[in-house]
Design an enzyme around this catalytic site. Structure first.
Site, PDB file in Angstrom:
ATOM      1  N   GLY A  46     -23.650 -10.537  -4.590  1.00 56.84           N
ATOM      2  CA  GLY A  46     -23.645 -11.021  -3.650  1.00 56.84           C
ATOM      3  C   GLY A  46     -21.678 -11.593  -3.811  1.00 56.84           C
ATOM      4  O   GLY A  46     -21.639 -10.727  -4.609  1.00 56.84           O
ATOM      5  N   GLN A  51     -13.801 -15.624  -4.863  1.00 60.38           N
ATOM      6  CA  GLN A  51     -13.918 -14.036  -6.206  1.00 60.38           C
ATOM      7  C   GLN A  51     -12.639 -12.662  -6.374  1.00 60.38           C
ATOM      8  O   GLN A  51     -12.367 -12.335  -6.017  1.00 60.38           O
ATOM      9  CB  GLN A  51     -15.132 -13.761  -6.648  1.00 60.38           C
ATOM     10  CG  GLN A  51     -16.213 -14.576  -6.849  1.00 60.38           C
ATOM     11  CD  GLN A  51     -17.739 -13.547  -6.987  1.00 60.38           C
ATOM     12  OE1 GLN A  51     -17.867 -14.071  -5.919  1.00 60.38           O
ATOM     13  NE2 GLN A  51     -17.625 -13.506  -7.849  1.00 60.38           N
ATOM     14  N   CYS A  89     -22.704 -12.610 -12.752  1.00 57.28           N
ATOM     15  CA  CYS A  89     -21.388 -12.791 -11.795  1.00 57.28           C
ATOM     16  C   CYS A  89     -20.940 -12.068 -12.017  1.00 57.28           C
ATOM     17  O   CYS A  89     -19.944 -11.697 -12.968  1.00 57.28           O
ATOM     18  CB  CYS A  89     -20.732 -13.874 -11.386  1.00 57.28           C
ATOM     19  SG  CYS A  89     -19.562 -14.439 -10.834  1.00 57.28           S
ATOM     20  N   LEU A  90     -20.117 -10.935 -10.479  1.00 58.47           N
ATOM     21  CA  LEU A  90     -18.722 -10.225 -10.734  1.00 58.47           C
ATOM     22  C   LEU A  90     -17.513 -10.463 -11.684  1.00 58.47           C
ATOM     23  O   LEU A  90     -16.579  -9.756 -11.779  1.00 58.47           O
ATOM     24  CB  LEU A  90     -18.336  -9.453  -9.754  1.00 58.47           C
ATOM     25  CG  LEU A  90     -19.638  -8.327  -8.815  1.00 58.47           C
ATOM     26  CD1 LEU A  90     -19.357  -8.188  -7.560  1.00 58.47           C
ATOM     27  CD2 LEU A  90     -20.129  -7.408 -10.156  1.00 58.47           C
ATOM     28  N   HIS A 131     -26.348 -19.401  -5.665  1.00 58.68           N
ATOM     29  CA  HIS A 131     -24.696 -18.633  -6.670  1.00 58.68           C
ATOM     30  C   HIS A 131     -23.307 -18.537  -5.892  1.00 58.68           C
ATOM     31  O   HIS A 131     -22.493 -18.840  -5.833  1.00 58.68           O
ATOM     32  CB  HIS A 131     -24.853 -17.475  -7.061  1.00 58.68           C
ATOM     33  CG  HIS A 131     -24.020 -16.781  -7.855  1.00 58.68           C
ATOM     34  ND1 HIS A 131     -24.235 -16.275  -9.026  1.00 58.68           N
ATOM     35  CD2 HIS A 131     -22.786 -16.159  -7.783  1.00 58.68           C
ATOM     36  CE1 HIS A 131     -23.195 -15.958  -9.896  1.00 58.68           C
ATOM     37  NE2 HIS A 131     -22.399 -15.878  -8.555  1.00 58.68           N
ATOM     38  N   GLU A 132     -23.795 -17.692  -4.823  1.00 57.43           N
ATOM     39  CA  GLU A 132     -22.298 -17.892  -3.880  1.00 57.43           C
ATOM     40  C   GLU A 132     -21.999 -19.236  -2.856  1.00 57.43           C
ATOM     41  O   GLU A 132     -21.121 -19.650  -3.288  1.00 57.43           O
ATOM     42  CB  GLU A 132     -23.009 -16.599  -2.542  1.00 57.43           C
ATOM     43  CG  GLU A 132     -23.180 -15.492  -3.111  1.00 57.43           C
ATOM     44  CD  GLU A 132     -22.153 -14.980  -4.442  1.00 57.43           C
ATOM     45  OE1 GLU A 132     -21.112 -15.372  -3.674  1.00 57.43           O
ATOM     46  OE2 GLU A 132     -22.985 -14.236  -5.369  1.00 57.43           O
ATOM     47  N   HIS A 135     -19.876 -20.761  -5.521  1.00 54.56           N
ATOM     48  CA  HIS A 135     -18.344 -20.891  -5.863  1.00 54.56           C
ATOM     49  C   HIS A 135     -17.320 -20.909  -4.663  1.00 54.56           C
ATOM     50  O   HIS A 135     -15.951 -21.443  -4.848  1.00 54.56           O
ATOM     51  CB  HIS A 135     -18.742 -19.178  -5.095  1.00 54.56           C
ATOM     52  CG  HIS A 135     -18.643 -18.226  -6.219  1.00 54.56           C
ATOM     53  ND1 HIS A 135     -17.938 -17.747  -7.048  1.00 54.56           N
ATOM     54  CD2 HIS A 135     -19.443 -16.780  -6.728  1.00 54.56           C
ATOM     55  CE1 HIS A 135     -19.008 -17.017  -8.598  1.00 54.56           C
ATOM     56  NE2 HIS A 135     -19.386 -16.393  -8.096  1.00 54.56           N
TER      57      HIS A 135
HETATM   58 ZN   LIG Z   1     -20.255 -14.693  -9.165  1.00 53.24          ZN
END
Ligand SMILES: [Zn+2]
Length: 181
Positions: A46, A51, A89-90, A131-132, A135
């Protein structure tokens, strides 16, 4: 392909509560496309708009055979079962730690055309939605780790080559899960 650079831990945009999407316009379509292309390029489950440095409530997801995007999402837990599992996480590249999440959730939001969308997920998809969505509130999964794991995670991050050395502001238990975790 419109792959964009991903903002990394320490960037204030990742700690900013994102704004609701109001205009379902061309810019929004471009944003969703950029999110999708960047997520796919990085092989992420995701990716949320902050981000990419865009403080809007939008994320894309692609995991467990499900794929799409959600705009202005909200979610609720289905049942009270939890799951402890590996999460990454990216924006914190190359690292993962065990994180406790709800096991089943249902998320509601809108698609690009302003039509209502509902996504019900279990396990990885449920983890991804939580998670998303975090963010979009400026919350990172680090905030969800138990104290010992979080300290270990911070040590690891400070040593990472990509980390710029700024002292990050850590939030403490923004939304306690299940009252004890
Ligand atoms: Zn993340």
């Amino acid at each position: 392909m419109t792959v964009q650079p991903i903002r990394l831990f320490g960037d204030p945009v990742l700690r900013t509560k994102a704004d609701e999407v109001v205009d379902f316009d061309k810019e929004l379509r471009t944003l969703v496309k950029d999110l999708w292309d960047t997520m796919e390029d990085q092989g992420g489950a995701g990716l949320a708009a902050p981000q990419l440095g865009v403080s809007l409530r939008v994320f894309t997801y692609h995991c467990d055979g499900f794929a799409g995007h959600l705009i202005n999402p909200t979610w609720t837990a289905v049942g009270d079962e939890g799951q402890l599992g590996e999460e990454g996480c990216l924006s914190i590249p190359g690292m993962s730690w065990d994180c406790f999440r709800h096991k089943h959730v249902v998320a509601r939001g809108w698609n690009l055309h302003g039509e209502p969308v509902e996504v019900e997920g279990t396990d990885l998809l449920a983890r991804c939605v939580q998670h998303e969505s975090d963010h979009l509130d400026g919350v990172l999964f680090l905030d969800r780790l138990d104290e010992e794991t979080r300290k270990a995670a911070m040590r690891e991050i400070r040593q990472a080559s990509w980390f710029d050395g700024a002292v990050p502001v850590m939030k403490q238990n923004p939304h306690p899960l299940f009252g004890g975790h």
